[in-house]
Write a protein that holds these residues in place. Structure first.
Motif, PDB file in Angstrom:
ATOM      1  N   CYS A  46       0.854  -1.181   0.000  1.00  0.00           N
ATOM      2  CA  CYS A  46       0.000   0.000   0.000  1.00  0.00           C
ATOM      3  C   CYS A  46       0.895   1.238   0.000  1.00  0.00           C
ATOM      4  O   CYS A  46       1.951   1.245   0.626  1.00  0.00           O
ATOM      5  CB  CYS A  46      -0.899  -0.016   1.236  1.00  0.00           C
ATOM      6  N   TYR A  47       0.448   2.279  -0.701  1.00  0.00           N
ATOM      7  CA  TYR A  47       1.314   3.443  -0.948  1.00  0.00           C
ATOM      8  C   TYR A  47       1.768   4.158   0.324  1.00  0.00           C
ATOM      9  O   TYR A  47       2.816   4.781   0.330  1.00  0.00           O
ATOM     10  CB  TYR A  47       0.596   4.453  -1.858  1.00  0.00           C
TER      11      TYR A  47
ATOM     12  N   ILE B  67      -6.810   2.662  -6.780  1.00  0.00           N
ATOM     13  CA  ILE B  67      -5.978   3.673  -7.456  1.00  0.00           C
ATOM     14  C   ILE B  67      -5.159   4.498  -6.466  1.00  0.00           C
ATOM     15  O   ILE B  67      -3.977   4.753  -6.673  1.00  0.00           O
ATOM     16  CB  ILE B  67      -6.865   4.636  -8.297  1.00  0.00           C
ATOM     17  N   ASN B  68      -5.790   4.942  -5.378  1.00  0.00           N
ATOM     18  CA  ASN B  68      -5.114   5.872  -4.470  1.00  0.00           C
ATOM     19  C   ASN B  68      -4.325   5.166  -3.368  1.00  0.00           C
ATOM     20  O   ASN B  68      -3.465   5.782  -2.743  1.00  0.00           O
ATOM     21  CB  ASN B  68      -6.123   6.822  -3.811  1.00  0.00           C
ATOM     22  N   ILE B  69      -4.644   3.887  -3.118  1.00  0.00           N
ATOM     23  CA  ILE B  69      -4.001   3.208  -1.982  1.00  0.00           C
ATOM     24  C   ILE B  69      -3.234   1.952  -2.411  1.00  0.00           C
ATOM     25  O   ILE B  69      -2.243   1.585  -1.803  1.00  0.00           O
ATOM     26  CB  ILE B  69      -5.080   2.844  -0.910  1.00  0.00           C
ATOM     27  N   ASN B  70      -3.690   1.312  -3.476  1.00  0.00           N
ATOM     28  CA  ASN B  70      -3.061   0.069  -3.934  1.00  0.00           C
ATOM     29  C   ASN B  70      -3.220  -1.057  -2.907  1.00  0.00           C
ATOM     30  O   ASN B  70      -2.261  -1.762  -2.570  1.00  0.00           O
ATOM     31  CB  ASN B  70      -1.562   0.302  -4.199  1.00  0.00           C
TER      32      ASN B  70
ATOM     33  N   ASN C 251      -0.470   9.588   7.953  1.00  0.00           N
ATOM     34  CA  ASN C 251       0.797  10.287   8.195  1.00  0.00           C
ATOM     35  C   ASN C 251       1.825   9.757   7.200  1.00  0.00           C
ATOM     36  O   ASN C 251       1.639   8.697   6.604  1.00  0.00           O
ATOM     37  CB  ASN C 251       1.258  10.110   9.651  1.00  0.00           C
ATOM     38  N   VAL C 252       2.869  10.530   7.002  1.00  0.00           N
ATOM     39  CA  VAL C 252       3.857  10.197   5.975  1.00  0.00           C
ATOM     40  C   VAL C 252       4.960   9.335   6.587  1.00  0.00           C
ATOM     41  O   VAL C 252       5.794   9.829   7.356  1.00  0.00           O
ATOM     42  CB  VAL C 252       4.454  11.480   5.352  1.00  0.00           C
ATOM     43  N   GLN C 253       4.966   8.049   6.249  1.00  0.00           N
ATOM     44  CA  GLN C 253       5.975   7.146   6.804  1.00  0.00           C
ATOM     45  C   GLN C 253       7.163   7.036   5.855  1.00  0.00           C
ATOM     46  O   GLN C 253       7.045   7.273   4.654  1.00  0.00           O
ATOM     47  CB  GLN C 253       5.337   5.772   7.059  1.00  0.00           C
ATOM     48  N   LYS C 254       8.283   6.669   6.454  1.00  0.00           N
ATOM     49  CA  LYS C 254       9.535   6.627   5.673  1.00  0.00           C
ATOM     50  C   LYS C 254       9.510   5.511   4.622  1.00  0.00           C
ATOM     51  O   LYS C 254       8.896   4.466   4.828  1.00  0.00           O
ATOM     52  CB  LYS C 254      10.708   6.389   6.620  1.00  0.00           C
ATOM     53  N   ASP C 255      10.204   5.753   3.502  1.00  0.00           N
ATOM     54  CA  ASP C 255      10.385   4.758   2.440  1.00  0.00           C
ATOM     55  C   ASP C 255       9.065   4.274   1.839  1.00  0.00           C
ATOM     56  O   ASP C 255       8.849   3.077   1.646  1.00  0.00           O
ATOM     57  CB  ASP C 255      11.168   3.533   2.970  1.00  0.00           C
ATOM     58  N   THR C 256       8.162   5.199   1.605  1.00  0.00           N
ATOM     59  CA  THR C 256       6.874   4.855   0.994  1.00  0.00           C
ATOM     60  C   THR C 256       6.661   5.702  -0.259  1.00  0.00           C
ATOM     61  O   THR C 256       7.305   6.738  -0.444  1.00  0.00           O
ATOM     62  CB  THR C 256       5.706   5.144   1.981  1.00  0.00           C
ATOM     63  N   VAL C 257       5.723   5.253  -1.082  1.00  0.00           N
ATOM     64  CA  VAL C 257       5.334   6.047  -2.255  1.00  0.00           C
ATOM     65  C   VAL C 257       4.802   7.403  -1.789  1.00  0.00           C
ATOM     66  O   VAL C 257       5.093   8.457  -2.369  1.00  0.00           O
ATOM     67  CB  VAL C 257       4.268   5.293  -3.080  1.00  0.00           C
ATOM     68  N   LEU C 258       4.036   7.363  -0.700  1.00  0.00           N
ATOM     69  CA  LEU C 258       3.466   8.606  -0.174  1.00  0.00           C
ATOM     70  C   LEU C 258       4.573   9.591   0.197  1.00  0.00           C
ATOM     71  O   LEU C 258       4.450  10.804  -0.035  1.00  0.00           O
ATOM     72  CB  LEU C 258       2.595   8.300   1.053  1.00  0.00           C
ATOM     73  N   GLU C 259       5.654   9.089   0.760  1.00  0.00           N
ATOM     74  CA  GLU C 259       6.762   9.986   1.140  1.00  0.00           C
ATOM     75  C   GLU C 259       7.339  10.704  -0.090  1.00  0.00           C
ATOM     76  O   GLU C 259       7.660  11.888  -0.053  1.00  0.00           O
ATOM     77  CB  GLU C 259       7.861   9.199   1.864  1.00  0.00           C
ATOM     78  N   LYS C 260       7.428   9.956  -1.207  1.00  0.00           N
ATOM     79  CA  LYS C 260       7.953  10.571  -2.436  1.00  0.00           C
ATOM     80  C   LYS C 260       7.028  11.705  -2.893  1.00  0.00           C
ATOM     81  O   LYS C 260       7.477  12.786  -3.279  1.00  0.00           O
ATOM     82  CB  LYS C 260       8.075   9.522  -3.551  1.00  0.00           C
TER      83      LYS C 260
END
Ligand code: SF4
Ligand SMILES: [Zn+2]
Length: 316
Positions: free
Chosen positions: A38-39, A145-148, A210-219
């Motif tokens: 998941c992203y 689409i938004n979460i995978n 929240n934005v976790q490290k090493d995730t698509v969301l972080e990018k």
């Protein structure tokens, strides 16, 4: 081996506050995070391929032996408790035995694909069982689409029905503000999702992203394409969902930090406190009283309007 973390906190069961032991176990991790993931999920940082079955028992024993008195247990594995690659069958049975006769409720988390009769049949103990699912959104489009997320709404419903056949409780996590949704669309999605599932789940847990490290969301966050949700959005969602007459809770993890849900940073502490108190006491006045208590509330209202016109999330 020690668990990733464990602690005692108050939980509410049938209008009574009781001490609850939460244990975050290190396991081999969620199979889906190894495939595609998941992203927003950074849980794989808490997992290790070298964890053996005996290590899992050792982690539980460490937590039990070092915790104060508790009457409820939550076990989180950063994956699925019922996936035998993470927690083998004999380990699960041993864990049930450790708590049998000693607690009122055991809560575990699982993806829907592991909910099968032979797995649930393993539990023949006197405590109440609660199974928590990370549905995130009732919309297959948003979840895909938004979460995978890798499973459908009908997969969730099938799992919920199976769990209910055993008389077990269901908790459902809804994700507030998946990537690439505006603040307003995220709010609408979570409210609509709650409306759709309110009759099949006992509890909704609002997972404020929240934005976790090493995730698509972080990018996306580094590129200015994501802003963690406003705490005002969470307040609005909690008030609306609570008015649907459902038990809804939330713990704003990372709240008040740049990577976590936040308002203007000045009022965050008070709003987070209100969300935690509400989750425990289910008194909607706590949320109503904190609503619109800072000048940034006006800015948040503007963001809701303007983001939907602009069509992209507005950043800090
Ligand atoms: S299913 Fe859960 S643990 Fe697995 S990748 Fe998604 S959020 Fe992470
Ligand atoms: Zn503020």
């Amino acid at each position: 081996m020690k668990p990733v973390a464990f602690w005692i906190e108050q939980e509410r069961i049938d209008d009574e506050l009781i001490p609850c032991l939460t244990v975050i176990l290190k396991t081999r991790g969620c199979w889906w995070s190894k495939e595609r993931g998941c992203y927003m999920c950074g849980f794989k940082r808490d997992t290790s391929e070298s964890v053996k079955a005996e290590d899992i028992i050792a982690q539980i024993e460490h937590a039990v032996n070092n915790a104060e008195k508790f009457e409820m247990v939550k076990i989180f594995t950063s994956g699925s408790f019922f996936d035998s690659r993470e927690v083998p069958e004999w380990v699960r049975k041993q864990i049930y035995g450790i708590f049998s006769g000693n607690i009122k409720r055991l809560t575990v988390e699982s993806r829907p694909e592991f909910i099968r009769d032979e797995i649930l049949n393993e539990i023949q103990d006197d405590f109440e069982v609660e199974v928590a699912f990370g549905l995130e959104s009732a919309s297959d489009t948003v979840r895909d689409i938004n979460i995978n997320k890798g499973f459908s709404f009908s997969d969730y419903i099938r799992a919920v029905e199976t769990v209910r056949n055993y008389g077990f409780r269901v908790k459902t996590y809804l994700l507030l503000k998946p990537p690439l949704l505006t603040e307003g669309k995220a709010l609408k999605d979570v409210i609509e999702s709650a409306r759709i599932i309110k009759d099949v789940t006992d509890t909704i847990s609002l997972n404020i992203c929240n934005v976790q490290k090493d995730t698509v969301l972080e990018k996306l966050w580094y590129d200015g394409l994501y802003r963690p949700p406003w705490l005002w959005t969470a307040i609005e969602a909690l008030i609306t969902i609570s008015n649907m007459d459902i038990h809804v809770i939330s713990d704003p993890v990372g709240g008040g930090k740049r990577r976590g849900p936040h308002n203007c940073f000045k009022c965050d502490g008070e709003v987070i406190k209100a969300i935690r108190e509400f989750s425990l006491l289910q008194d909607i006045n706590i949320l109503e009283d904190v609503r619109n208590t800072c000048h940034c509330y006006f800015l948040w209202e503007k963001v809701l309007d303007l983001e939907d016109i602009a069509g992209v999330p507005l950043v800090e």
